[in-house]
Design an enzyme around this catalytic site. Structure first.
Site, PDB file in Angstrom:
ATOM      1  N   GLU A   1      11.662 -32.178 -19.837  1.00  6.00           N
ATOM      2  CA  GLU A   1      12.230 -30.877 -19.911  1.00  6.00           C
ATOM      3  C   GLU A   1      12.356 -30.793 -21.556  1.00  6.00           C
ATOM      4  O   GLU A   1      12.048 -29.264 -22.251  1.00  6.00           O
ATOM      5  CB  GLU A   1      13.346 -30.958 -19.452  1.00  6.00           C
ATOM      6  CG  GLU A   1      14.104 -28.951 -19.079  1.00  6.00           C
ATOM      7  CD  GLU A   1      14.893 -28.981 -18.431  1.00  6.00           C
ATOM      8  OE1 GLU A   1      16.519 -28.479 -19.655  1.00  6.00           O
ATOM      9  OE2 GLU A   1      16.097 -28.780 -17.281  1.00  6.00           O
TER      10      GLU A   1
ATOM     11  N   SER B   1      18.890 -32.072 -17.748  1.00 10.00           N
ATOM     12  CA  SER B   1      17.953 -32.204 -17.094  1.00 10.00           C
ATOM     13  C   SER B   1      16.455 -32.512 -18.151  1.00 10.00           C
ATOM     14  O   SER B   1      16.567 -32.155 -18.531  1.00 10.00           O
ATOM     15  CB  SER B   1      17.226 -31.388 -15.983  1.00 10.00           C
ATOM     16  OG  SER B   1      18.750 -30.638 -15.386  1.00 10.00           O
TER      17      SER B   1
ATOM     18  N   ARG C   1      12.608 -23.132 -17.289  1.00 12.42           N
ATOM     19  CA  ARG C   1      12.397 -23.468 -17.853  1.00 12.42           C
ATOM     20  C   ARG C   1      10.788 -23.568 -19.454  1.00 12.42           C
ATOM     21  O   ARG C   1      10.510 -24.469 -20.232  1.00 12.42           O
ATOM     22  CB  ARG C   1      12.452 -25.008 -18.229  1.00 12.42           C
ATOM     23  CG  ARG C   1      13.630 -24.938 -17.052  1.00 12.42           C
ATOM     24  CD  ARG C   1      15.599 -24.967 -17.974  1.00 12.42           C
ATOM     25  NE  ARG C   1      16.303 -25.793 -17.272  1.00 12.42           N
ATOM     26  CZ  ARG C   1      16.819 -25.350 -16.077  1.00 12.42           C
ATOM     27  NH1 ARG C   1      15.935 -23.977 -15.889  1.00 12.42           N
ATOM     28  NH2 ARG C   1      17.532 -25.279 -15.750  1.00 12.42           N
TER      29      ARG C   1
HETATM   30  N1  EPU Z   1      19.752 -34.642  -5.700  1.00  9.81           N
HETATM   31  C1  EPU Z   1      19.708 -35.925  -5.383  1.00  9.81           C
HETATM   32  N2  EPU Z   1      19.907 -37.363  -5.643  1.00  9.81           N
HETATM   33  C2  EPU Z   1      20.281 -36.838  -7.509  1.00  9.81           C
HETATM   34  C3  EPU Z   1      20.057 -35.487  -7.574  1.00  9.81           C
HETATM   35  C4  EPU Z   1      20.263 -34.708  -7.546  1.00  9.81           C
HETATM   36  O1  EPU Z   1      19.208 -35.862  -3.923  1.00  9.81           O
HETATM   37  O2  EPU Z   1      20.426 -37.897  -7.805  1.00  9.81           O
HETATM   38  C5  EPU Z   1      18.959 -33.500  -5.165  1.00  9.81           C
HETATM   39  C6  EPU Z   1      20.057 -33.026  -3.827  1.00  9.81           C
HETATM   40  O3  EPU Z   1      20.079 -33.044  -2.680  1.00  9.81           O
HETATM   41  C7  EPU Z   1      20.789 -31.309  -4.655  1.00  9.81           C
HETATM   42  C8  EPU Z   1      18.952 -30.931  -4.576  1.00  9.81           C
HETATM   43  O4  EPU Z   1      18.708 -32.601  -5.252  1.00  9.81           O
HETATM   44  O5  EPU Z   1      20.502 -31.031  -3.282  1.00  9.81           O
HETATM   45  C9  EPU Z   1      19.169 -30.309  -6.068  1.00  9.81           C
HETATM   46  O6  EPU Z   1      19.916 -30.880  -6.675  1.00  9.81           O
HETATM   47  P1  EPU Z   1      20.995 -30.398  -7.621  1.00  9.81           P
HETATM   48  O7  EPU Z   1      21.687 -28.993  -7.460  1.00  9.81           O
HETATM   49  O8  EPU Z   1      22.281 -30.591  -8.662  1.00  9.81           O
HETATM   50  O9  EPU Z   1      19.532 -29.382  -8.874  1.00  9.81           O
HETATM   51  P2  EPU Z   1      18.990 -29.934  -9.899  1.00  9.81           P
HETATM   52  O10 EPU Z   1      17.721 -29.279  -9.116  1.00  9.81           O
HETATM   53  O11 EPU Z   1      18.901 -31.610 -10.157  1.00  9.81           O
HETATM   54  C10 EPU Z   1      18.667 -27.910 -11.475  1.00  9.81           C
HETATM   55  C11 EPU Z   1      18.719 -27.579 -13.253  1.00  9.81           C
HETATM   56  C12 EPU Z   1      19.765 -27.728 -14.007  1.00  9.81           C
HETATM   57  C13 EPU Z   1      20.862 -26.382 -13.017  1.00  9.81           C
HETATM   58  C14 EPU Z   1      20.584 -27.140 -11.875  1.00  9.81           C
HETATM   59  C15 EPU Z   1      21.247 -26.562 -11.190  1.00  9.81           C
HETATM   60  C16 EPU Z   1      15.855 -28.044 -13.713  1.00  9.81           C
HETATM   61  C17 EPU Z   1      15.689 -28.710 -14.331  1.00  9.81           C
HETATM   62  N3  EPU Z   1      17.697 -28.511 -13.581  1.00  9.81           N
HETATM   63  O12 EPU Z   1      19.079 -28.620 -11.435  1.00  9.81           O
HETATM   64  O13 EPU Z   1      19.193 -27.369 -15.351  1.00  9.81           O
HETATM   65  O14 EPU Z   1      22.021 -26.859 -13.147  1.00  9.81           O
HETATM   66  O15 EPU Z   1      19.614 -26.970 -11.040  1.00  9.81           O
HETATM   67  O16 EPU Z   1      21.660 -24.906 -10.931  1.00  9.81           O
HETATM   68  O17 EPU Z   1      15.640 -27.455 -13.333  1.00  9.81           O
HETATM   69  C18 EPU Z   1      19.238 -28.077 -16.991  1.00  9.81           C
HETATM   70  O18 EPU Z   1      17.668 -27.799 -17.541  1.00  9.81           O
HETATM   71  O19 EPU Z   1      18.868 -29.381 -17.944  1.00  9.81           O
HETATM   72  C19 EPU Z   1      20.212 -28.364 -16.036  1.00  9.81           C
HETATM   73  C20 EPU Z   1      20.944 -29.002 -15.915  1.00  9.81           C
END
Ligand code: EPU
Length: 338
Positions: free
Chosen positions: A334, A238, A166
């Site tokens: 972000e 995010s 990012r």
């Molecule tokens: N989780 C929780 N509670 C929550 C949210 C997440 O426990 O409320 C845990 C879950 O276990 C889940 C893990 O966190 O398995 C990861 O969550 P998720 O797969 O939704 O991905 P993320 O790490 O929260 C990142 C990117 C997203 C992207 C997704 C999928 C960043 C900052 N965010 O989110 O990007 O869509 O992975 O690859 O790296 C963005 O940058 O705007 C964005 C949406």
């Protein structure tokens, strides 16, 4: 012809949080030549500048006393191919998701994991958008940007963009200095599916297919299920980056919180799921004024209606304090906050 300068322009439909702020002036830019001419435009010589694409990665906290450049440069075309790949180019103002769909329609897969990300093609390199196991930088060839101070066009290759997680040159030393006008992608003819991300793999199981269109459809379905649609509930995706901590700090954290969700990095450090940290602090669904933590994804802050950018920043600061106090981990925003 110089583009017209509009007075007191509402930016409400130019930021995905839907904040009702305005710019003293706004200018719609529809060609590279118009961007290059800004350096000689006496009307705006002494004004502060704000470059907006889709406004999907900004928090606008107040009216902007300067000129907002609304980048609307159109165009999508295949510009060439070699033995290995197709080169496709898009104007900075093209909608990102429509562009991804268009590349698939041309029979040129490679961007499907990045379906449905809000914003424009020109904004994509600034924070090196990424999702479901792919970052834009991996499919990037070069971009063209105009330096605002001089009007000179520069071509940036992948190294010059200094892509990170990012992150890019345009968020650091290049911040505020350039307007990106077009981006070229290299889409390999030897396409292989990228479908390891658990949510996507699960969505694909149902369809029994693993072609690019099936991945595109799976990503769209996963995003629709987890992430709020900004046209219904304002948000900027995010709100925090997933923080990276040292191997040592990770072991300390894991001994206290065995359930922490993390991804090991090649150098031994660990990227933590910020959504999990925030969720664990009990923030999911909580609000300050109209600003709230999304109730299906704690990493996303939303405008439930009538929120201000200041309320979103207040909420973000409270979350950051709690996560620091409980886990000794610093969260970094972000989006760009103005
Ligand atoms: N989780 C929780 N509670 C929550 C949210 C997440 O426990 O409320 C845990 C879950 O276990 C889940 C893990 O966190 O398995 C990861 O969550 P998720 O797969 O939704 O991905 P993320 O790490 O929260 C990142 C990117 C997203 C992207 C997704 C999928 C960043 C900052 N965010 O989110 O990007 O869509 O992975 O690859 O790296 C963005 O940058 O705007 C964005 C949406």
């Amino acid at each position: 012809m110089l583009p017209s300068l509009v007075d007191h322009y509402s930016l409400r439909s130019h930021n995905t949080f839907g904040f009702d702020v305005s710019a003293r002036y706004a200018m719609k830019l529809e060609s590279e030549a118009q961007v290059a001419a800004l350096a000689r435009d006496e009307r705006i010589a002494n004004l502060a500048r704000l470059v907006l694409g889709g406004g999907s990665n900004v928090v606008l906290t107040r009216d902007f006393d300067g000129v907002a450049f609304l980048v609307g440069i159109p165009g999508k075309r295949v510009i060439g191919e070699d033995g290995d790949a197709y080169l496709v180019e898009a104007g900075a103002g093209e909608n990102w998701h429509d562009f991804v769909a268009w590349t698939l329609a041309q029979g040129m897969p490679g961007l499907e994991n990045l379906a449905l990300i809000p914003g424009t093609v020109g904004a994509a390199p600034i924070q090196n958008i990424g999702a479901y196991g792919l970052e834009m930088g991996e499919r990037f060839e070069r971009l063209r940007a105009i330096e605002l101070a001089t009007g000179v066009a520069h071509d940036f290759d992948r190294d010059a963009c200094a892509f990170g997680y990012r992150d890019s040159f345009f968020k650091r030393a290049g911040r505020g200095r350039f307007v990106i006008t077009s981006v070229v992608f290299r889409l390999s003819k030897a396409w292989t599916p990228r479908a390891d991300y658990a949510d996507v793999a699960r969505a694909l199981e149902g369809s029994g297919k693993r072609d690019a269109q099936a991945i595109f459809d799976a990503v769209v379905a996963v995003r629709r299920a987890k992430l709020p649609d900004w046209t219904v509930l304002g948000n900027a995706g995010s709100f925090f980056k997933n923080p990276v901590v040292s191997a040592e700090a990770f072991e300390t954290l894991r001994s206290r919180e065995p359930g922490v969700v993390s991804y090991r990095q090649p150098d031994g450090s660990a990227k933590l799921a910020a959504g999990w940290l925030i969720d664990r602090c009990g923030w999911k669904g909580r609000s300050i004024g109209g600003a709230a933590v999304h109730d299906r994804q704690a990493l996303v802050l939303v405008n439930r209606g009538g929120a201000t950018g200041a309320q979103v920043l207040e909420l973000a600061a409270a979350i950051r304090r709690d996560v620091l106090a409980r886990f000794d981990v610093e969260l970094e925003a972000e989006p760009v906050c103005l």
